[in-house]
Design a protein around this motif. Structure first.
Motif: not given
Length: 617
Positions: A32-39, A41-62
């Protein structure tokens, strides 16, 4: 047909932000690779974000990126690999394995089809390798490429190629070209094989021909040896036979035993010629006798002598066998003449008139044609004071000339002693057959080695004269040869002066085949022989050098530079001896004929093969 594709981005979706939004799990072989509104990118060892981090995350596209291993077998038809000639191309089949090692980079580069990236990179990598090999060297090019690609390739696009196995083949045009080359090479190999076989066959023929030639040469050598043995036997038989007409007829029958009729006819013609010549001689004798009677030239005391001579001639003509007009000639040997041959009694010298007396202050120098004296025999100036004019009267043709042949018998002439013996025989025959040439000459032969021997004492050349046989002896003492000449010449001249009114200065023909054993005694002995003060009867020397003769010694020996001769370099001793024989015969005959005509002229022509020496220093 649509070419196959391999997308690496499996999905693209928005990240849910509500409290009730579930967390979507990732596929086992995806990251899983995440992208912010500004473009960003981040990859957290390929794992998806947790529910908590996902709610408050600044990443918009997976994005989900495929991390699995992919194996493909493909032909690089769109990426041709040129050979070294840049004309022909390799057909490449690639067995490739690859995977994504950086999913973030894949997303950033938005790689939709991994095959385009992978095949393009492989083609770009292999193309420089292919240019280093000829089109007919595909196997070696293939091995080299596989070796270079074995370590794997890491692409900047985030992809790792962990396997790359290449199989190369020339393209259709190249295959035809390679096949043509192979056909040409096969033809070349066949040609080489045929050439090798032809060479072997030719060499075999040459060996057989060489063996045949060797056998033929052996046969010819055996035949030649047989011929030489037969000729040697005939030569020995010839040496024991007299050279009168009877001996010649016997030799003819010995050589041609089946030609008896011709021998008988020759004998008949010879006897007929003798009878005719004797008849002519008798007629002339009668005419001379009548003339002498008519002119009172015969005294009563002479009649008895003439009668006895006539009776002896009649008795000789009636002897059985007839006899020959010329006495036989004997070659070789040093014994006395055979019994029965007539010898002329010594002739008393004529009384010299007062007008021929020696001038005051007489001597033996040039231009002194004196009664009982020696005059020079060294050229036209010898007896005339210049030119080739007449010499003093008193002997046959104007004087008696002693001629000495000093011949080398050392080991230096071992290879040409036969030619030297032939030279003596040829000179004897030439003097006898040249009309009047021998009358004014007296010949002597000396052999020089360690000791000098007088083989033929000074004598008039006649049919009964025996020419000596030279033989090789030890030593080479030229000084003793000159001393020996100094002994015999005065004694011979004294004897000749008692028989003839004019005796000319002797001429010596000296032949040497090598240097003297001792140098200083040689020069001193030569000085004693040729110095007018030490030897008033000094001879004129014509010197000839052959073989290993020293040119300086020959130049010093000759009376004048133009009387010294040496053989050309490289001329073998036998040929050089034959050139000496030519020089000797021509010069002696010229002397004899000149004296018979009343002049003295020592003219020595240089035959081919000899050259005149430089003046002695």
């Amino acid at each position: 047909m649509t070419p196959p594709t391999l997308p690496l981005i499996l999905s693209e979706e928005r990240v849910p932000r509500g409290q009730l939004a579930p967390v979507k799990a990732s596929r086992p072989s995806a990251a899983a690779v995440y992208a912010t509104v500004g473009g960003e990118l981040a990859c957290f060892d390929g794992r998806p974000l947790s529910w908590t981090r996902q709610v408050f995350s600044r990443y918009r596209i997976r994005y989900e990126v495929d991390l699995g291993d992919h194996r493909r077998m493909a032909r690089l038809e769109n990426w041709p690999l040129p050979s070294s000639d840049q004309v022909h191309r390799f057909e490449a089949t690639v067995d490739v394995g690859f995977r994504v090692h950086d999913p973030v980079e894949v997303v950033r580069r938005n790689i939709k089809d991994a095959l385009i990236v992978v095949y393009g990179h492989i083609a770009a990598t292999l193309r420089p390798y292919a240019r280093g090999f000829a089109i007919d060297d595909a196997k070696r090019a293939e091995a080299y490429m596989n070796h270079e690609c074995a370590a794997g390739m890491v692409l900047a696009e985030g992809i790792t190629i962990y396997r790359c196995v290449v199989e190369l083949h020339p393209d259709a045009a190249a295959r035809g070209y390679v096949e043509s080359l192979r056909d040409a090479d096969r033809q070349l190999q066949l040609g080489k094989a045929a050439h090798t076989a032809a060479v072997a066959e030719q060499r075999s023929k040459e060996m057989l021909e060489a063996l045949e030639q060797e056998a033929r040469l052996r046969r010819e050598k055996a035949e030649q040896e047989a011929r030489l043995a037969l000729e040697e036997a005939r030569r020995r038989a010839l040496a024991a036979t007299t050279f009168d007409f009877e001996g010649l007829v016997k030799q003819h029958l010995l050589t041609h035993p089946d030609d008896t009729a011709e021998a008988i006819e020759m004998r008949a013609r010879w006897e007929l010629a003798l009878a005719g010549r004797q008849e002519q001689f008798d007629e002339r004798s009668v005419e001379v006798f009548k003339f002498m009677v008519e002119n009172d030239l015969i005294q009563p005391a002479d009649v008895e002598v003439i009668r006895q001579q006539a009776l002896q001639r009649v008795q000789g003509a009636s002897l059985p066998g007839g006899g020959s007009a010329l006495p036989p000639v004997y070659w070789g040997g040093r014994a006395a003449a055979p019994p029965g041959l007539p010898t002329a009694p010594p002739v008393a010298p004529p009384q010299q008139q007062p007008s021929q007396a020696q001038p005051s202050g007489g001597g033996s120098g040039p231009g002194a044609p004196l009664q009982g004296k020696v005059v020079t025999g060294a050229g036209a100036a010898a007896a005339t004071g210049g030119g080739g004019g007449p010499v003093a009267a008193g002997g046959p043709g104007g004087g008696i000339l002693p001629v000495y042949l000093l011949i080398d018998e050392s080991a230096a002439v071992a290879g040409c002693v036969t030619a030297l013996n032939n030279a003596l025989r040829a000179l004897h025959a030439a003097l006898l057959t040249a009309d009047g040439a021998a009358r004014s000459l007296r010949l002597s032969v000396l052999g020089s080695a360690g000791e000098t021997s007088v083989h033929l004492a000074v004598t008039e050349v006649e049919w009964t004269t025996r020419m000596p046989e030279l033989a090789v002896r030890a030593g080479a003492r030229h000084d003793r040869a000159f001393d020996r000449l100094r002994e015999v010449v005065p004694a011979d001249v004294a004897r000749l002066k008692s028989e003839h009114a004019v005796v000319l200065r002797p001429v010596v023909f000296a032949l040497f085949g090598g240097p003297c054993d001792l140098g200083a005694p040689r020069a001193e002995a030569l000085r004693r022989l040729t110095d007018p003060a030490a030897n008033p009867l000094y001879p004129t020397i014509v010197a000839v050098g052959i073989g290993r003769a020293d040119e300086a010694e020959i130049a010093a020996t000759a009376a004048r530079p133009e009387l010294g001769f040496v053989a050309d370099p490289g001329l073998d001793p036998t040929s050089a001896a034959e050139r000496f024989a030519s020089l000797l015969q021509d010069t002696v005959l010229h002397l004899g004929r000149g004296l018979a005509a009343g002049r003295l002229d020592l003219l020595v022509e240089c035959p081919p093969g000899l050259r005149r020496v430089a003046a002695a220093g």
